[in-house]
Write a protein that holds these residues in place. Structure first.
Motif, PDB file in Angstrom:
ATOM      1  N   PRO A 119      11.500  35.317  80.996  1.00  0.00           N
ATOM      2  CA  PRO A 119      11.193  35.939  79.606  1.00  0.00           C
ATOM      3  C   PRO A 119      11.821  37.430  79.741  1.00  0.00           C
ATOM      4  O   PRO A 119      10.830  38.355  79.647  1.00  0.00           O
ATOM      5  N   LEU A 120      13.027  37.689  79.995  1.00  0.00           N
ATOM      6  CA  LEU A 120      13.407  38.958  79.947  1.00  0.00           C
ATOM      7  C   LEU A 120      13.757  39.737  78.583  1.00  0.00           C
ATOM      8  O   LEU A 120      13.782  38.894  77.421  1.00  0.00           O
ATOM      9  N   LYS A 121      13.427  40.861  78.658  1.00  0.00           N
ATOM     10  CA  LYS A 121      13.424  41.643  77.315  1.00  0.00           C
ATOM     11  C   LYS A 121      14.830  42.656  77.285  1.00  0.00           C
ATOM     12  O   LYS A 121      15.559  42.357  76.481  1.00  0.00           O
ATOM     13  N   ASP A 122      14.725  43.413  78.118  1.00  0.00           N
ATOM     14  CA  ASP A 122      15.817  44.482  77.941  1.00  0.00           C
ATOM     15  C   ASP A 122      16.134  44.829  79.637  1.00  0.00           C
ATOM     16  O   ASP A 122      16.133  46.077  79.768  1.00  0.00           O
ATOM     17  N   PRO A 123      16.741  44.012  80.292  1.00  0.00           N
ATOM     18  CA  PRO A 123      16.896  44.416  81.726  1.00  0.00           C
ATOM     19  C   PRO A 123      18.188  45.365  81.915  1.00  0.00           C
ATOM     20  O   PRO A 123      19.139  45.256  81.115  1.00  0.00           O
ATOM     21  N   GLN A 124      18.080  46.260  82.800  1.00  0.00           N
ATOM     22  CA  GLN A 124      18.960  47.390  83.069  1.00  0.00           C
ATOM     23  C   GLN A 124      19.762  47.141  84.068  1.00  0.00           C
ATOM     24  O   GLN A 124      21.147  47.401  84.469  1.00  0.00           O
ATOM     25  N   ARG A 125      19.358  46.570  85.204  1.00  0.00           N
ATOM     26  CA  ARG A 125      19.910  46.030  86.437  1.00  0.00           C
ATOM     27  C   ARG A 125      19.809  44.530  86.734  1.00  0.00           C
ATOM     28  O   ARG A 125      18.617  44.158  86.952  1.00  0.00           O
ATOM     29  N   ILE A 126      20.680  43.740  86.941  1.00  0.00           N
ATOM     30  CA  ILE A 126      20.526  42.506  87.297  1.00  0.00           C
ATOM     31  C   ILE A 126      21.393  42.041  88.745  1.00  0.00           C
ATOM     32  O   ILE A 126      22.585  42.709  88.887  1.00  0.00           O
ATOM     33  N   LEU A 127      20.893  41.340  89.456  1.00  0.00           N
ATOM     34  CA  LEU A 127      21.378  41.137  90.939  1.00  0.00           C
ATOM     35  C   LEU A 127      21.598  39.323  90.802  1.00  0.00           C
ATOM     36  O   LEU A 127      20.582  38.602  90.599  1.00  0.00           O
ATOM     37  N   LEU A 168      13.178  44.533  93.996  1.00  0.00           N
ATOM     38  CA  LEU A 168      12.636  44.179  92.409  1.00  0.00           C
ATOM     39  C   LEU A 168      11.674  45.102  91.966  1.00  0.00           C
ATOM     40  O   LEU A 168      10.742  45.334  92.655  1.00  0.00           O
ATOM     41  N   LYS A 169      11.984  45.538  90.731  1.00  0.00           N
ATOM     42  CA  LYS A 169      11.060  46.545  90.081  1.00  0.00           C
ATOM     43  C   LYS A 169       9.676  45.959  89.930  1.00  0.00           C
ATOM     44  O   LYS A 169       9.604  44.696  89.601  1.00  0.00           O
ATOM     45  N   PRO A 170       8.572  46.581  89.856  1.00  0.00           N
ATOM     46  CA  PRO A 170       7.450  45.982  89.564  1.00  0.00           C
ATOM     47  C   PRO A 170       7.210  45.759  88.277  1.00  0.00           C
ATOM     48  O   PRO A 170       7.912  46.408  87.196  1.00  0.00           O
ATOM     49  N   GLY A 171       6.828  44.494  87.612  1.00  0.00           N
ATOM     50  CA  GLY A 171       6.907  43.722  86.347  1.00  0.00           C
ATOM     51  C   GLY A 171       8.321  43.151  86.250  1.00  0.00           C
ATOM     52  O   GLY A 171       8.566  42.503  85.128  1.00  0.00           O
ATOM     53  N   GLY A 172       9.283  43.218  87.338  1.00  0.00           N
ATOM     54  CA  GLY A 172      10.524  42.333  87.247  1.00  0.00           C
ATOM     55  C   GLY A 172      10.347  41.021  87.314  1.00  0.00           C
ATOM     56  O   GLY A 172       9.297  40.504  87.730  1.00  0.00           O
ATOM     57  N   TYR A 173      11.603  40.199  87.528  1.00  0.00           N
ATOM     58  CA  TYR A 173      11.460  38.857  87.467  1.00  0.00           C
ATOM     59  C   TYR A 173      12.610  38.270  88.557  1.00  0.00           C
ATOM     60  O   TYR A 173      13.520  38.697  88.705  1.00  0.00           O
ATOM     61  N   ILE A 174      12.160  37.381  89.244  1.00  0.00           N
ATOM     62  CA  ILE A 174      12.978  36.688  90.083  1.00  0.00           C
ATOM     63  C   ILE A 174      13.030  35.123  89.746  1.00  0.00           C
ATOM     64  O   ILE A 174      12.062  34.576  89.379  1.00  0.00           O
ATOM     65  N   GLU A 175      14.437  34.482  89.763  1.00  0.00           N
ATOM     66  CA  GLU A 175      14.492  33.155  89.379  1.00  0.00           C
ATOM     67  C   GLU A 175      15.210  32.256  90.310  1.00  0.00           C
ATOM     68  O   GLU A 175      16.303  32.914  90.798  1.00  0.00           O
ATOM     69  N   LEU A 176      14.583  31.260  90.730  1.00  0.00           N
ATOM     70  CA  LEU A 176      15.519  30.569  91.855  1.00  0.00           C
ATOM     71  C   LEU A 176      15.713  29.286  90.903  1.00  0.00           C
ATOM     72  O   LEU A 176      14.913  28.463  90.437  1.00  0.00           O
ATOM     73  N   ALA A 177      16.878  28.582  91.206  1.00  0.00           N
ATOM     74  CA  ALA A 177      17.441  27.432  90.576  1.00  0.00           C
ATOM     75  C   ALA A 177      18.067  26.715  91.440  1.00  0.00           C
ATOM     76  O   ALA A 177      19.379  26.912  91.851  1.00  0.00           O
ATOM     77  N   GLU A 178      17.315  25.776  92.219  1.00  0.00           N
ATOM     78  CA  GLU A 178      18.078  24.857  93.251  1.00  0.00           C
ATOM     79  C   GLU A 178      18.387  23.345  92.921  1.00  0.00           C
ATOM     80  O   GLU A 178      17.552  22.820  91.952  1.00  0.00           O
ATOM     81  N   ILE A 179      19.580  22.706  92.925  1.00  0.00           N
ATOM     82  CA  ILE A 179      19.737  21.508  92.943  1.00  0.00           C
ATOM     83  C   ILE A 179      19.673  20.755  94.214  1.00  0.00           C
ATOM     84  O   ILE A 179      20.229  21.110  95.127  1.00  0.00           O
ATOM     85  N   CYS A 180      18.777  19.646  93.920  1.00  0.00           N
ATOM     86  CA  CYS A 180      18.682  18.850  95.189  1.00  0.00           C
ATOM     87  C   CYS A 180      19.782  17.911  95.402  1.00  0.00           C
ATOM     88  O   CYS A 180      20.184  17.025  94.453  1.00  0.00           O
ATOM     89  N   ALA A 181      20.541  17.672  96.431  1.00  0.00           N
ATOM     90  CA  ALA A 181      21.800  16.997  96.691  1.00  0.00           C
ATOM     91  C   ALA A 181      21.381  15.514  96.934  1.00  0.00           C
ATOM     92  O   ALA A 181      22.116  14.813  97.236  1.00  0.00           O
ATOM     93  N   VAL A 182      20.188  15.408  97.178  1.00  0.00           N
ATOM     94  CA  VAL A 182      19.365  14.040  97.498  1.00  0.00           C
ATOM     95  C   VAL A 182      19.461  13.234  96.242  1.00  0.00           C
ATOM     96  O   VAL A 182      19.020  13.395  95.222  1.00  0.00           O
ATOM     97  N   ILE A 183      20.280  12.212  96.367  1.00  0.00           N
ATOM     98  CA  ILE A 183      20.494  11.354  95.015  1.00  0.00           C
ATOM     99  C   ILE A 183      19.657  10.268  95.251  1.00  0.00           C
ATOM    100  O   ILE A 183      19.557   9.421  95.845  1.00  0.00           O
TER     101      ILE A 183
END
Length: 333
Positions: free
Chosen positions: A103-111, A194-209
């Motif tokens: 739920p990002l609002k107004d991020p100033q720095r993104i990695l 990460l700043k206090p109150g900031g967010y981290i997001e992990l998005a992993e694709i499982c290669a096991v079919i």
């Protein structure tokens, strides 16, 4: 999001004196010359950047080498860059055009950690023109023409991060299971930066079919490819099935709070689903397998499992051919 850190200061006693650094004797031969170039030492930017451009060529593909050939078993050549960009578009389709779920609002720095071709970072820079967006990757394969608020760095994120504490409002990691051994260490660095109150997001694709209807039995080349890839990744302590619980546990251990699982979606590998959106995603995915099976499999099978080039190529080719069979209903997630 990380809990606010207390304002603490620490003091340390001086350590032992550093050992004396000896001067290269070639620099002392002519004291009247003040430049390094006169001593045969090339200080040009081209010379320094050329070492970052180190690659190895195997199986007809180009692989990363600067931080070690085992850092990422996937290639970095143009064919793989095209596949990664297609994969990005496929995920956008799957997520209804969303680049993130936080739920990002107004991020100033993104990695963007493991930015690859930089396409996600570039899209984020366009979406948030007031934000500074940094993409970091092992290889400098990103395009030179990017939005003015976007830049790229070459680094190994499993080494200590050089960013100051509380540097970023949002940190994004996607599809890194095959390249990271030290998830807890990477996430601890992310927590610090990460700043206090900031967010981290992990998005992993499982290669096991997998499949739901039994159409992929143990003899199916797709299943065999998937099983052998899983075997290889487990052997180097990078299991491809980066399960939700493992990611959640590692985030909590790093200090993050309010950890939630945003979405878990099946990713068909061909256009066999009835659902129109999944059918389109499956068609894009099948197109990506034209190079994807070899991209994920060749390095892993030959380097880690000791298969011959011909054996690995035959398995990847058989899986690619089987993917085009409409009777096989496989998916990742």
């Amino acid at each position: 999001s990380p809990a606010p850190a207390p304002n603490l200061k620490t003091m340390a006693s001086p350590g032992p004196a550093a050992s004396h650094i000896e001067v290269d004797p070639t620099f002392l031969e002519d004291p009247t010359s003040e430049t390094y170039d006169s001593s045969g030492y090339d200080t040009s930017t081209a010379s320094l950047s050329s070492s970052i451009q180190q690659y190895v060529f195997e199986n007809g593909r180009r692989y990363h080498a600067y931080y070690g050939v085992d850092k990422n078993p996937l290639p970095t050549d143009e064919a793989e860059q095209d596949r990664m960009d297609l994969h990005h578009e496929m995920l956008l389709k799957l997520l209804d055009g969303r680049l993130y779920l936080a739920p990002l609002k107004d991020p100033q720095r993104i990695l963007d950690v493991g930015t690859g071709t930089g396409i996600w970072a570039i899209d984020m820079a366009d979406k948030f023109p007031a934000a500074e967006v940094i993409g970091v990757d092992l290889s400098p394969i990103q395009p030179p023409w990017v939005p003015p608020n976007c830049r790229f760095e070459v680094d190994d994120v499993e080494k200590p991060w050089t960013y100051p504490p509380d540097s970023f409002d949002f940190i994004h990691l996607r599809n890194l299971a095959q390249a990271l051994t030290d998830w807890p260490g990477v996430l601890k660095h992310a927590y610090r930066c990460l700043k206090p109150g900031g967010y981290i997001e992990l998005a992993e694709i499982c290669a096991v079919i997998e499949c739901d209807d039994g159409s992929l039995d143990a003899s199916n080349p797709i299943k065999q490819w998937s099983d052998r890839l899983g075997e290889a990744m487990v052997k180097i302590k990078r299991p491809p099935a980066a399960t939700e619980q493992l990611l959640v546990d590692n985030l909590k251990k790093a200090g993050f709070t309010d950890v939630t699982v945003g979405t878990r979606t099946k990713l068909p590998i061909a256009p066999w689903p009835k659902d129109q959106k999944l059918k389109e995603v499956g068609a894009m995915n099948m197109l990506s397998t034209e190079t994807g099976y070899h991209a994920y499999g060749m390095g892993a099978f030959t380097r880690i499992l000791g298969m011959s080039n011909d054996e690995a190529d035959a398995l990847c080719t058989a899986a690619k051919r089987a993917t085009k069979n409409k009777n096989y209903h496989g998916f990742g997630h």
